[in-house]
Design an enzyme around this catalytic site. Structure first.
Site, short mmCIF file in Angstrom:
data_model
loop_
_atom_site.label_atom_id
_atom_site.label_comp_id
_atom_site.label_asym_id
_atom_site.label_seq_id
_atom_site.Cartn_x
_atom_site.Cartn_y
_atom_site.Cartn_z
N HIS A 63 -56.02 22.11 55.14
CA HIS A 63 -57.42 21.36 54.66
C HIS A 63 -57.79 20.78 55.94
O HIS A 63 -58.30 19.51 55.52
CB HIS A 63 -56.71 20.90 53.24
CG HIS A 63 -56.61 21.57 51.72
ND1 HIS A 63 -56.04 20.53 51.32
CD2 HIS A 63 -56.66 22.28 52.08
CE1 HIS A 63 -56.22 21.34 50.42
NE2 HIS A 63 -55.84 22.61 50.33
N HIS A 64 -57.52 21.10 57.03
CA HIS A 64 -57.79 20.15 58.33
C HIS A 64 -59.83 20.35 58.07
O HIS A 64 -59.97 19.68 58.81
CB HIS A 64 -57.55 20.70 59.43
CG HIS A 64 -57.42 22.08 60.23
ND1 HIS A 64 -57.31 23.32 59.76
CD2 HIS A 64 -58.47 22.55 61.10
CE1 HIS A 64 -57.87 24.26 60.37
NE2 HIS A 64 -58.55 23.35 60.66
N ARG A 65 -59.60 21.87 57.52
CA ARG A 65 -61.28 21.70 57.62
C ARG A 65 -61.57 23.06 56.27
O ARG A 65 -60.84 23.74 55.56
CB ARG A 65 -62.16 23.14 58.76
CG ARG A 65 -62.30 22.62 59.86
CD ARG A 65 -63.07 22.75 60.40
NE ARG A 65 -63.12 22.09 61.63
CZ ARG A 65 -63.99 22.49 63.10
NH1 ARG A 65 -65.47 22.95 62.55
NH2 ARG A 65 -63.91 21.30 64.23
N LYS A 69 -60.37 29.39 54.02
CA LYS A 69 -60.94 30.59 53.53
C LYS A 69 -60.38 31.97 53.30
O LYS A 69 -59.16 31.58 54.30
CB LYS A 69 -61.72 30.72 53.69
CG LYS A 69 -62.94 32.23 54.41
CD LYS A 69 -63.90 32.51 53.89
CE LYS A 69 -64.87 33.48 53.43
NZ LYS A 69 -64.44 34.25 52.11
N LYS A 93 -56.45 32.20 62.35
CA LYS A 93 -57.70 33.23 63.03
C LYS A 93 -58.97 32.27 62.79
O LYS A 93 -59.30 32.94 63.54
CB LYS A 93 -57.56 34.62 61.48
CG LYS A 93 -58.95 35.45 61.81
CD LYS A 93 -58.34 36.59 60.20
CE LYS A 93 -56.73 36.85 60.08
NZ LYS A 93 -56.82 38.01 59.79
N ASP A 98 -64.28 30.24 66.03
CA ASP A 98 -64.80 28.94 65.67
C ASP A 98 -65.03 29.29 64.14
O ASP A 98 -67.10 29.50 63.36
CB ASP A 98 -65.42 28.75 67.02
CG ASP A 98 -64.72 28.77 68.04
OD1 ASP A 98 -63.41 27.69 68.27
OD2 ASP A 98 -65.42 29.37 69.07
N LYS A 105 -54.97 32.27 50.84
CA LYS A 105 -54.65 33.46 50.51
C LYS A 105 -54.46 33.88 49.16
O LYS A 105 -53.44 32.23 48.97
CB LYS A 105 -53.79 34.43 52.12
CG LYS A 105 -53.98 36.11 51.51
CD LYS A 105 -55.16 35.97 52.20
CE LYS A 105 -54.35 37.79 52.90
NZ LYS A 105 -54.83 37.52 54.03
N SER A 362 -67.81 37.26 56.75
CA SER A 362 -67.76 36.52 55.68
C SER A 362 -68.39 34.81 55.90
O SER A 362 -69.05 34.51 54.84
CB SER A 362 -66.19 36.36 54.97
OG SER A 362 -65.91 37.03 53.96
N1 GLU Z 1 -59.20 39.66 54.05
C1 GLU Z 1 -59.66 39.11 55.33
C2 GLU Z 1 -58.61 38.90 56.57
O1 GLU Z 1 -57.55 38.98 56.28
C3 GLU Z 1 -60.86 38.53 55.30
C4 GLU Z 1 -60.67 37.19 54.62
C5 GLU Z 1 -61.81 36.66 54.20
O2 GLU Z 1 -62.95 37.05 54.52
O3 GLU Z 1 -62.06 35.62 53.77
O4 GLU Z 1 -58.93 38.51 57.07
#
Ligand code: GLU
Length: 471
Positions: A63-65, A69, A93, A98, A105, A362
């Site tokens: 949750h640092h940002r 996602k 990642k 950035d 996930k 994304s």
């Molecule tokens: N599932 C992809 C990944 O492992 C995309 C994740 C996304 O777009 O939020 O990076």
């Protein structure tokens, strides 16, 4: 029987190793490593005359940002450890490229091919409802996306379910990415991960000094490539590398086995062949060389494992003959196998760098959704008029005419997909430059994976420190 190695633990080991090359305080390293929230879900669905209990997860690693996602995968391999590991990789990642999100996930433990489209829709909508109930989804909270076994169709179901519960929420379309283009998605998202893999490999191969060390000439054109997995990521990597990079794809592996052709495989024709026959085996001009992992052992310049985790292990690492491995899948190399590859002098482009194209685009989709307008809508006509004005002036001053074709090219604004691809290309090149420089400036960093973890951890640590939590 040996106990299953924890995928999450192996990511933690990488992080610990990278931490030793930084001066981040130990307590902060621990905070960076842990998963902040883990949601376990069980719900029933009706199949025929019976019921089935569906096992599912959503993990918010950091949750640092915010928002957090990461994709949602539908696979039989799904368990809490796998989803935690994949969520943590999303954190590193996003930091590396950035993209200002924490990592997350989701996973549902099913084989989608065992269910009808209606059943998959029921499962997806029910899962989304659980996320809504627990406040685990929202444009500023946690934003899912496609992953293994899911795609734009599932994202459209998620959006529709979310909007049914959050009627009138102005930014609701930003609650999920990877949506169909017709439903507030963005052009270029579907092929983004594969395209990012291509940009990353191309950038890596452009450094003559690095290539000399592994016995390769610089430049991607003419290099041989082997790809494991022809899903979204593998097929786009192979297609784009062949069509835009001039790469020769000599081997492909899929569920049904591996094929090899020293003269090169036309990936587009192979995809059509597989659609028609249900298999890559028997593709004209190719040899069947064994099961799904046989192609991994082919002699080639670039190996792209683009299927699932744990494909290169202690069992086969010694027999890998590639010069460069691009981890298009998440976690395809186990930590112990990674050490063997390092000793063999194989260059590994780590997953959380090389497959970051998906989350990068994304992020562009989410920005488009929150801004409620398409990229270029405000400035395209203005720029076009300005360029026409400049060209008119140049023609007037030189007395020469620009051809209609050149005029069209020089005065038009970028289309959405051109802007997306250029943002993606820039992101991958910038991230690779950071990783490469981190490894060059720290003579002791043995490999690109550790260097990439160092880059990500330093950014995450500085975010925590700027929150005032850590001195
Ligand atoms: N599932 C992809 C990944 O492992 C995309 C994740 C996304 O777009 O939020 O990076």
């Amino acid at each position: 029987m040996s106990a299953k190695i924890s995928f999450f633990k192996s990511v933690e080991q990488y992080v610990d190793k990278a931490a030793s090359f930084t001066d981040i305080p130990q307590g902060l390293v621990e905070q960076i490593k842990v998963c902040n929230l883990v949601l376990q879900i069980r719900f029933p669905i009706r199949v025929g005359n019976d019921y089935q209990v569906i096992e599912a997860y959503r993990v918010q690693h950091s949750h640092h940002r915010l928002p957090t996602k990461g994709g949602i995968r539908y696979a039989e391999s799904v368990d809490q450890d796998e989803v935690m590991a994949l969520a943590s990789l999303m954190t590193y990642k996003c930091a590396l490229v950035d993209v200002p999100f924490g990592g997350a996930k989701g996973g549902i433990k099913i084989n989608p091919s065992n269910y009808t489209v209606e059943q998959l829709q029921t499962i997806t909508r029910r899962y989304t409802t659980e996320l809504i109930k627990k406040n685990f989804i929202g444009p500023g909270i946690d934003v899912p996306a496609p992953d293994y076994g899911t795609g734009p169709r599932e994202m459209a179901w998620i959006l529709d379910t979310y909007q049914a519960f959050r009627h009138g929420e102005i930014d609701s379309i930003g609650c999920v990415t990877g949506k169909p283009v017709t439903q507030n998605g963005i052009r270029g998202r579907a092929e983004a991960t594969g395209r990012g893999v291509f940009y990353g490999i191309r950038e890596c191969l452009s450094h003559a000094d690095d290539m000399r060390k592994i016995g390769l000439t610089p430049g991607i054109a003419g290099k041989t490539m082997v790809v494991q997995g022809l899903g979204n990521v593998g097929s786009n990597t192979a297609l784009i590398s062949q069509q835009e990079g001039g790469v020769k794809v000599i081997g492909i592996a899929e569920r049904e086995g591996s094929i090899y052709s020293p003269n090169g495989i036309d990936v587009e024709k192979l995809m059509t062949f597989r659609m028609e026959t249900g298999s890559i085996l028997g593709f004209p001009g190719s040899q069947h060389i064994g099961g799904p992992s046989a192609a991994l052992e082919l002699e080639c310049d670039i190996l792209v494992p683009a299927a699932l985790e744990n494909q290169i292990t202690l069992e086969n690492a010694d027999r890998i003959k590639a010069k460069v491995i691009a981890e298009a899948a998440n976690g395809p190399i186990t930590a112990d196998a990674d050490l063997i590859l390092q000793k063999k002098g194989i260059m590994v482009l780590p997953d959380f760098f090389i497959n970051a194209g998906g989350v990068t685009v994304s992020y562009f989709e989410w920005l488009k959704n929150l801004s409620h307008h398409r990229f270029g809508r405000l400035e395209n006509r203005f720029q076009h008029n300005a360029f026409v004005g400049i060209l008119n002036k140049v023609e007037e001053m030189t007395g020469k005419q620009v051809s209609i074709r050149d005029r069209d090219f020089l005065t038009r604004g970028g289309t959405e997909v051109e802007l997306v691809n250029s943002g993606l290309e820039d992101t991958m090149i910038t991230a690779y430059t950071q990783v490469r420089e981190t490894s060059l400036h720290n003579n002791n960093i043995p490999d690109l994976r550790t260097a990439a973890f160092v880059c990500s951890m330093q950014k995450i640590a500085s975010d925590y420190i700027s929150m005032g939590i850590f001195p």
